[in-house]
Design a protein around this motif. Structure first.
Motif, PDB file in Angstrom:
ATOM      1  N   ILE A   1     120.668  90.276   3.782  1.00 34.79           N
ATOM      2  CA  ILE A   1     120.867  89.271   5.195  1.00 34.79           C
ATOM      3  C   ILE A   1     120.509  90.876   6.151  1.00 34.79           C
ATOM      4  CG2 ILE A   1     122.893  88.205   6.609  1.00 34.79           C
ATOM      5  CD1 ILE A   1     123.696  86.988   4.590  1.00 34.79           C
TER       6      ILE A   1
ATOM      7  N   THR B   1     115.489  88.036  11.999  1.00 36.24           N
ATOM      8  CA  THR B   1     116.235  86.735  12.911  1.00 36.24           C
ATOM      9  C   THR B   1     114.839  86.049  13.315  1.00 36.24           C
ATOM     10  OG1 THR B   1     117.632  88.244  13.267  1.00 36.24           O
ATOM     11  CG2 THR B   1     117.784  86.008  13.986  1.00 36.24           C
TER      12      THR B   1
ATOM     13  N   MET C   1     130.584  80.320   6.749  1.00 36.65           N
ATOM     14  CA  MET C   1     129.848  79.857   7.162  1.00 36.65           C
ATOM     15  C   MET C   1     128.698  80.553   8.043  1.00 36.65           C
ATOM     16  SD  MET C   1     127.026  80.119   5.111  1.00 36.65           S
ATOM     17  CE  MET C   1     127.408  79.017   3.448  1.00 36.65           C
ATOM     18  N   THR C   2     129.302  80.252   9.343  1.00 38.25           N
ATOM     19  CA  THR C   2     128.730  81.416  10.687  1.00 38.25           C
ATOM     20  C   THR C   2     129.203  82.302  10.516  1.00 38.25           C
ATOM     21  OG1 THR C   2     129.498  78.751  11.759  1.00 38.25           O
ATOM     22  CG2 THR C   2     129.082  80.700  12.744  1.00 38.25           C
TER      23      THR C   2
ATOM     24  N   ARG D   1     126.405  83.565   7.773  1.00 38.04           N
ATOM     25  CA  ARG D   1     125.094  83.992   8.287  1.00 38.04           C
ATOM     26  C   ARG D   1     124.357  85.402   9.445  1.00 38.04           C
ATOM     27  NH1 ARG D   1     126.021  77.868  10.517  1.00 38.04           N
ATOM     28  NH2 ARG D   1     125.070  77.150   8.648  1.00 38.04           N
ATOM     29  N   THR D   2     125.644  85.681   9.683  1.00 36.21           N
ATOM     30  CA  THR D   2     125.404  87.117  10.812  1.00 36.21           C
ATOM     31  C   THR D   2     125.312  88.278  10.012  1.00 36.21           C
ATOM     32  OG1 THR D   2     127.550  87.223  11.528  1.00 36.21           O
ATOM     33  CG2 THR D   2     126.385  85.776  13.067  1.00 36.21           C
TER      34      THR D   2
ATOM     35  N   VAL E   1     121.749  82.551   2.452  1.00 40.21           N
ATOM     36  CA  VAL E   1     122.584  82.554   4.339  1.00 40.21           C
ATOM     37  C   VAL E   1     122.104  82.182   5.272  1.00 40.21           C
ATOM     38  CG1 VAL E   1     125.070  82.950   4.572  1.00 40.21           C
ATOM     39  CG2 VAL E   1     124.425  83.166   2.490  1.00 40.21           C
ATOM     40  N   PRO E   2     120.616  83.078   5.602  1.00 40.25           N
ATOM     41  CA  PRO E   2     121.000  82.894   6.970  1.00 40.25           C
ATOM     42  C   PRO E   2     121.012  81.487   7.119  1.00 40.25           C
ATOM     43  CG  PRO E   2     120.658  85.104   6.076  1.00 40.25           C
ATOM     44  CD  PRO E   2     120.624  84.240   5.348  1.00 40.25           C
ATOM     45  N   GLY E   3     119.548  80.542   6.614  1.00 37.47           N
ATOM     46  CA  GLY E   3     119.005  79.355   7.180  1.00 37.47           C
ATOM     47  C   GLY E   3     119.421  78.588   6.468  1.00 37.47           C
ATOM     48  N   PHE E   4     120.692  78.686   6.488  1.00 38.42           N
ATOM     49  CA  PHE E   4     121.621  78.209   5.344  1.00 38.42           C
ATOM     50  C   PHE E   4     122.408  76.808   6.364  1.00 38.42           C
ATOM     51  CE2 PHE E   4     125.157  75.833   3.354  1.00 38.42           C
ATOM     52  CZ  PHE E   4     125.237  75.179   2.707  1.00 38.42           C
TER      53      PHE E   4
END
Lengths: 302, 185
Positions: free
Chosen positions: A70, A75, B11-12, B15-16, B60-63
């Motif tokens: 990730i 970003t 989930m928030t 994402r990071t 995950v980041p774009g989920f």
């Protein structure tokens, strides 16, 4: 008769669908469907499963790998949209360059050959049309030119003659009037003999006015050294020969001033300097065979 | 098994790239993912599970979605890893050797049976693994993934009606098989 729906394994009613859904979701009351109690137990076993202790080392490594993945991802808010597009790999870029150079070379080569008129007929004609649209003139094929003439000439007003001329480089005489003689004794017209271009006598009949039969303008080809106005066939209206049987102005036979009229004698038995002039001979054809035209008729003495 | 109301906050953070959130997601679903993979590829289920989670991390980041959608994402990736593994195995060259030459090397472990036995619910997994592949997939995704017919149809690239037909046949077959086992002395 057995329909496919009657095959037990494939029968599926609305109740079957509900039953299957309830079984898989673990909501089936087995008292209502005792024959499926075993399946319900199996589904429950699959769903709950044993509380297997996860390998902590593997769990830590996997989570760390996920975090690294990730972090490595750009970003979306920081990256311009153009940068998100799939990058072009160097080898692919080289391939694209090679393909572009090859395409440009082939276009230049084809254009060069087209300018030289060296393409096959069909391709040359197409190239001619394409370049013509952008204002570049390259040679067309003969067939293409004729085709263009045929396409652009209106049907009325001698289209056939126009196309014929284009095809024969103006040699075609289709549709032209070639000077038929009104005289029953006249010269051949249709065959291009007595046409103006060939210097036939302007005297439509070429008869001698001389009772002795000197040939006047006998309608032979002019330019080709036959008797004619210009070339000194016995041109005296009275049938007298010219002076000395010399040629006329250019090439002629016995001229206006020479030989005395001598019925039955040729103005000049021999050739007199002209190319092909024949002596005037009463009642004789000027020279049927010598006419510059192919089919000139001899004059007829009146 | 489910994160429920905590899912959105987890989930928030995930994402990071927050490790605690990623670990929460992993611990919630990893047992089911492992069981699913053990039915399909018992010998390499652990490795395939790790690959699955790394693949999930990329998404995950774009989920965007809820917990059910996240389950669908995880099992979609898991199924793809299974298919990739099978393709790789199909392409891999093998050097055939005489089985007799292997006799002296000691007992050969059966990874599949070991996996089934280790789960304790081996009988259920064994029966499901004996189903035709499509039927087994439907049952596993519906039960272990807790996915709807629609989600399963999307994962398997089939129509929902086809998925219903498959699950119907699977249940009839399982019922028949359990009936046979019940009467077998």
């Amino acid at each position: 008769m057995t329909f496919y729906r009657d095959v037990p394994d494939d029968m599926m009613s609305a109740n079957d669908v509900e039953l299957a859904d309830a079984l898989l979701e673990g909501t089936l009351d087995t008292a209502e469907a005792p024959s499926y109690a075993g399946v319900a137990e199996l589904i429950r076993a699959l769903d709950e499963g044993p509380d297997e202790d996860l390998d902590p080392e593997r769990a830590r490594a996997t989570v760390a790998a996920m975090a690294a993945v990730i972090d490595a991802l750009p970003t979306p808010s920081r990256v311009p949209s153009a940068a998100v597009t799939t990058p072009v790999r160097p080898r692919r870029r080289i391939r694209m360059k090679v393909a572009g150079v090859a395409l440009a070379a082939s276009m230049l080569g084809t254009g060069g050959v087209a300018f030289a008129g060296g393409l096959p007929a069909g391709a040359q004609h197409i190239a001619h049309q394409l370049f013509a649209k952008v204002g570049v003139s390259i040679p067309d094929t003969k067939g293409g030119e004729i085709s263009d003439v045929a396409h652009t000439t209106p049907p009325e007003g001698g289209k056939g003659a126009t196309v014929c001329k284009a095809a024969s480089e103006d040699k075609c005489q289709a549709g032209e009037d070639h000077g038929h003689s009104n005289d029953p004794h006249g010269q051949a017209g249709d065959h291009g003999q007595a046409g103006d271009d060939h210097g036939h006598s302007n005297d439509p009949h070429g008869h001698s006015n001389d009772p002795h039969g000197q040939a006047g303008d006998h309608g032979q080809a002019g330019d080709h050294g036959q008797a004619g106005d210009d070339h000194g066939q016995a041109g005296d209206d009275h049938g007298n020969g010219g002076g000395n049987g010399q040629a006329g102005d250019d090439h002629g036979q016995a001229g206006d001033h020479g030989q005395p009229a001598d019925p039955g004698q040729p103005a000049d038995p021999g050739q007199s300097g002209g190319d092909h002039g024949q002596p005037a001979d009463p009642g004789q054809p000027a020279d049927p065979g010598q006419s510059g035209g192919d089919h000139g008729k001899p004059g007829i003495s009146t | 098994m489910t994160l429920g109301t905590q899912f959105n906050s987890v989930m928030t953070a995930a994402r990071t790239g927050a490790p605690w959130a990623l670990e929460a997601l992993y611990r919630d679903l990893q047992p089911r993912v492992l069981r699913y993979l053990r039915v399909h590829e018992p010998g390499v289920a652990e490795d395939l599970a790790s690959d699955t989670w790394i693949g999930v991390a990329k998404g995950v980041p774009g989920f965007l979605g809820g917990e059910e959608e996240f389950h669908a994402l995880v099992f979609t990736v898991a199924r793809r890893r299974v298919l990739d593994h099978r393709r790789t195995e199909a392409r891999r060259r093998t050097a055939p050797s005489d089985p007799g030459s292997l006799e002296g090397l000691g007992p050969v472990a059966d990874a599949e049976s070991d996996a089934m036995d280790r789960l304790g619910e081996g009988w259920a997994l064994r029966l499901v693994s004996e189903l035709p592949p499509d039927q087994a997939d439907v049952v596993l995704l519906r039960v272990m993934g807790d996915l709807s017919v629609k989600d399963v149809a999307s994962i398997l690239d089939k129509q929902p009606g086809a998925v219903r037909a498959l699950q119907h046949r699977a249940i009839r077959r399982l019922a028949a098989r359990l009936g046979e086992e019940a009467v077998t002395p």
